[in-house]
Design a protein around this motif. Structure first.
Motif, PDB file in Angstrom:
ATOM      1  N   GLY A 278      37.122  20.077  11.148  1.00  0.00           N
ATOM      2  CA  GLY A 278      36.703  19.222  12.255  1.00  0.00           C
ATOM      3  C   GLY A 278      37.136  19.734  13.619  1.00  0.00           C
ATOM      4  O   GLY A 278      37.123  18.970  14.599  1.00  0.00           O
ATOM      5  N   ILE A 279      37.523  21.001  13.696  1.00  0.00           N
ATOM      6  CA  ILE A 279      37.980  21.593  14.954  1.00  0.00           C
ATOM      7  C   ILE A 279      36.916  22.559  15.464  1.00  0.00           C
ATOM      8  O   ILE A 279      36.448  23.428  14.736  1.00  0.00           O
ATOM      9  N   ARG A 280      36.534  22.397  16.718  1.00  0.00           N
ATOM     10  CA  ARG A 280      35.507  23.233  17.321  1.00  0.00           C
ATOM     11  C   ARG A 280      36.132  24.456  17.998  1.00  0.00           C
ATOM     12  O   ARG A 280      37.343  24.474  18.269  1.00  0.00           O
ATOM     13  N   VAL A 281      35.293  25.452  18.292  1.00  0.00           N
ATOM     14  CA  VAL A 281      35.792  26.750  18.744  1.00  0.00           C
ATOM     15  C   VAL A 281      35.192  27.117  20.102  1.00  0.00           C
ATOM     16  O   VAL A 281      33.973  27.118  20.277  1.00  0.00           O
ATOM     17  N   ILE A 282      36.075  27.430  21.049  1.00  0.00           N
ATOM     18  CA  ILE A 282      35.683  27.939  22.363  1.00  0.00           C
ATOM     19  C   ILE A 282      36.111  29.399  22.444  1.00  0.00           C
ATOM     20  O   ILE A 282      37.247  29.744  22.118  1.00  0.00           O
ATOM     21  N   MET A 283      35.203  30.246  22.906  1.00  0.00           N
ATOM     22  CA  MET A 283      35.468  31.685  23.016  1.00  0.00           C
ATOM     23  C   MET A 283      35.694  32.062  24.478  1.00  0.00           C
ATOM     24  O   MET A 283      34.886  31.741  25.344  1.00  0.00           O
ATOM     25  N   ASP A 284      36.789  32.723  24.749  1.00  0.00           N
ATOM     26  CA  ASP A 284      37.090  33.237  26.085  1.00  0.00           C
ATOM     27  C   ASP A 284      36.275  34.515  26.284  1.00  0.00           C
ATOM     28  O   ASP A 284      36.430  35.487  25.528  1.00  0.00           O
ATOM     29  N   VAL A 285      35.393  34.536  27.282  1.00  0.00           N
ATOM     30  CA  VAL A 285      34.522  35.692  27.508  1.00  0.00           C
ATOM     31  C   VAL A 285      34.833  36.319  28.866  1.00  0.00           C
ATOM     32  O   VAL A 285      35.120  35.625  29.846  1.00  0.00           O
ATOM     33  N   VAL A 286      34.741  37.646  28.918  1.00  0.00           N
ATOM     34  CA  VAL A 286      35.208  38.403  30.082  1.00  0.00           C
ATOM     35  C   VAL A 286      34.078  39.302  30.574  1.00  0.00           C
ATOM     36  O   VAL A 286      34.099  40.518  30.388  1.00  0.00           O
ATOM     37  N   TYR A 287      33.071  38.708  31.200  1.00  0.00           N
ATOM     38  CA  TYR A 287      31.925  39.468  31.698  1.00  0.00           C
ATOM     39  C   TYR A 287      32.118  39.934  33.146  1.00  0.00           C
ATOM     40  O   TYR A 287      31.240  40.592  33.697  1.00  0.00           O
ATOM     41  N   ASN A 288      33.251  39.593  33.751  1.00  0.00           N
ATOM     42  CA  ASN A 288      33.432  39.872  35.180  1.00  0.00           C
ATOM     43  C   ASN A 288      33.841  41.306  35.479  1.00  0.00           C
ATOM     44  O   ASN A 288      33.756  41.758  36.624  1.00  0.00           O
ATOM     45  N   HIS A 289      34.314  42.055  34.472  1.00  0.00           N
ATOM     46  CA  HIS A 289      34.727  43.439  34.686  1.00  0.00           C
ATOM     47  C   HIS A 289      34.762  44.154  33.345  1.00  0.00           C
ATOM     48  O   HIS A 289      34.588  43.537  32.289  1.00  0.00           O
ATOM     49  N   VAL A 290      34.987  45.465  33.385  1.00  0.00           N
ATOM     50  CA  VAL A 290      35.254  46.246  32.176  1.00  0.00           C
ATOM     51  C   VAL A 290      36.553  47.003  32.383  1.00  0.00           C
ATOM     52  O   VAL A 290      37.119  47.021  33.475  1.00  0.00           O
ATOM     53  N   TYR A 291      37.021  47.648  31.328  1.00  0.00           N
ATOM     54  CA  TYR A 291      38.304  48.359  31.414  1.00  0.00           C
ATOM     55  C   TYR A 291      38.192  49.575  32.340  1.00  0.00           C
ATOM     56  O   TYR A 291      38.882  49.671  33.346  1.00  0.00           O
ATOM     57  N   LEU A 292      37.309  50.497  32.017  1.00  0.00           N
ATOM     58  CA  LEU A 292      37.072  51.683  32.844  1.00  0.00           C
ATOM     59  C   LEU A 292      35.570  51.874  33.005  1.00  0.00           C
ATOM     60  O   LEU A 292      34.899  52.296  32.058  1.00  0.00           O
ATOM     61  N   PRO A 293      35.013  51.575  34.177  1.00  0.00           N
ATOM     62  CA  PRO A 293      33.557  51.637  34.348  1.00  0.00           C
ATOM     63  C   PRO A 293      32.930  52.975  33.953  1.00  0.00           C
ATOM     64  O   PRO A 293      31.890  53.002  33.295  1.00  0.00           O
TER      65      PRO A 293
END
Length: 489
Positions: A278-293
């Motif tokens: 009965g526990i829902r899941v939220i995913m932390d997403v990181v679209y604002n940057h990358v490690y090394l472009p």
């Protein structure tokens, strides 16, 4: 099996004559062109990209308008040497396409892209949904083989997001302690182990989460990140805010990172186990940057396009890590929306937390909301609506002050956090309501009214569901450390 190259005539691609006539400062000229609205208007593509698999055939489709040609490198197996190269045909609006007849599930591949200056770049598919260990090769995957037993429909929609009680955790940290009683320490599967106890007899794993009484678990980044060797995951440590392959689960959390389908299956099993409780899941997403472009697939496929620039041509750095993605450009916006909907549909996710959301533009966030509403309107969208120093007009930033123009998108309310305990900055010595700072009662009360009578210069909220109330998250001091530093006695 045989290979069929799509040789449709392409009239909208940049011509060889263009390259020959503009050979001086070619990199600068191309970079300026790809960042222009004219480029988006001429080459934006709204179709499917990546490996489009069926047992009968696989279509590989890549968007690379500035490339002269693209080859598909096919490998003998996941980790063996190159087997053959196939030249892709040129499709419409800057796409390159290859049709492979037969069942190619489990095939490893990369792209070799030739640019007008003769430079050849090898890269994984930016639309990879499966990879080999450490994300080094893309893999064509049959999604059916990655579904757990009893993998069915989504959970029923929640009544209201204001009822959400969210617990944030890091997959590795949650179970890695030697005394956790968990067998699969630091792994997706460890999160949902049941009947486990600590050395002191306290519940751990899934039983601990159930005992908390939370409605949602928000995981720090679970998508593939760069700085942990998936084959030796205990040798490095990272929270995961250094994205590599945006659509692939992180392999260090899998019991077998060598096999591409295992990380997908085990992440789904974790989500299923939480849903069963009965526990829902939220995913932390990181679209604002990358490690090394320069090493990332987005930059390798269309150099200069996906990242925002300052007026002097340097990379924007509102994120503080050296680069900001340009969500206002059509194909970056499409990439984010395609990625979010992929995770929502295929992993039954119940929410997304957008890291440094203020880097993104309002239109992108609204388009994501529309796309998620078509899947399940109760999917939560929340993020860090901080006003960051990036080259985007203030009126277009997805920040708290513009919340009224982003219905259905929630923002972390740092004002309540600081009112309660004081600021975490300046060594953390500032106090708040609970540590005796005078005259804070009114400001605390204002922040507890769900946006009513709220000062627009702090946040222009239109409904309570747009405010995420909290006093502690993974950033800055823990509540315990903050109180210990700032307590006047």
């Amino acid at each position: 099996m045989y290979i069929q190259v799509d040789e449709r005539k392409r009239t909208d691609v940049l011509s060889t004559t263009y390259y020959q006539d503009n050979s001086d400062n070619l990199d600068d000229r191309l970079e300026q062109f790809v960042q222009s609205p004219v480029f988006d208007k001429k080459y934006s593509f709204d179709g499917e990209l990546g490996a489009l698999y069926t047992p009968q055939r696989t279509i590989l489709r890549l968007w690379a308008p500035t490339a002269l040609s693209v080859e598909v490198i096919v490998y003998e197996s996941l980790y063996r040497k190159e087997k053959k190269r196939h030249t892709m045909g040129k499709g419409g609006r800057g796409t390159h396409e290859l049709i492979m007849i037969g069942d190619y599930a489990g095939t490893a591949y990369k792209y070799a892209i030739t640019f007008p200056d003769g430079k050849v770049v090898e890269t994984v598919d930016p639309y990879s949904y499966a990879t080999t260990a450490n994300g080094e090769r893309s893999v064509i995957m049959d999604a059916v083989n990655t579904n757990p037993k009893r993998w069915g429909a989504r959970l029923e929609p929640i009544a209201s997001p204001v009822d959400a009680i969210i617990y944030e955790l890091h997959i590795r940290d949650f179970t890695i302690s030697p005394t956790s009683g968990i067998a699969n320490k630091g792994k997706f599967l460890g999160v949902v182990e049941q009947g486990t106890l600590s050395a002191d007899g306290d519940k751990t794993g899934l039983d601990y989460l159930k005992e908390l009484g939370v409605t949602h678990v928000q995981f720090l980044p679970m998508a593939d990140f760069s700085t942990v060797n998936e084959l030796k995951p205990l040798e490095q440590y990272n929270w995961g805010y250094d994205p590599q392959n945006f659509n692939v689960p992180e392999g260090s959390y899998a019991t077998n990172p060598y096999q591409p389908e295992v990380r997908i299956l085990e992440m789904k099993e974790m989500i299923q186990g939480l849903h069963d409780a009965g526990i829902r899941v939220i995913m932390d997403v990181v679209y604002n940057h990358v490690y090394l472009p320069k090493l990332h697939a987005l930059e390798k496929t269309v150099p200069g396009y996906y990242f925002r620039r300052n007026e002097d041509g340097t990379l924007c750095n509102g994120t503080g890590v050296g680069n900001d993605t340009a969500s206002e450009r059509f194909m970056m916006r499409k990439y984010i929306i395609d990625s979010i909907t992929y995770w929502a549909k295929n992993f039954h996710l119940d929410g997304f937390r957008f890291d440094l959301m203020g880097i993104h533009d309002i239109e992108t966030m609204n388009e994501i909301r529309i796309a998620l509403d078509e899947i399940d309107p109760s999917i939560i969208m929340l993020g860090e609506g901080w006003n960051l120093n990036t080259n985007l007009p203030p009126s277009e930033k997805a920040v708290q002050q513009n919340a009224d123009r982003m219905p259905g998108v929630a923002h972390f309310n740092d004002a309540l956090r600081e009112a309660i305990k004081g600021s975490d900055f300046d060594s953390g010595n500032d106090t708040g309501f609970v540590t005796g700072k005078p005259f804070m009662e009114g400001w605390v009360a204002t922040n507890l009214q769900g946006g009513a009578y709220y000062p627009a210069n702090r946040g222009n909220y239109k409904e309570p569901a747009q405010m995420v109330q909290y006093v502690e998250a993974h950033d800055n001091l823990t509540l315990y450390d903050k109180l210990k530093i700032s307590m006047p006695w």
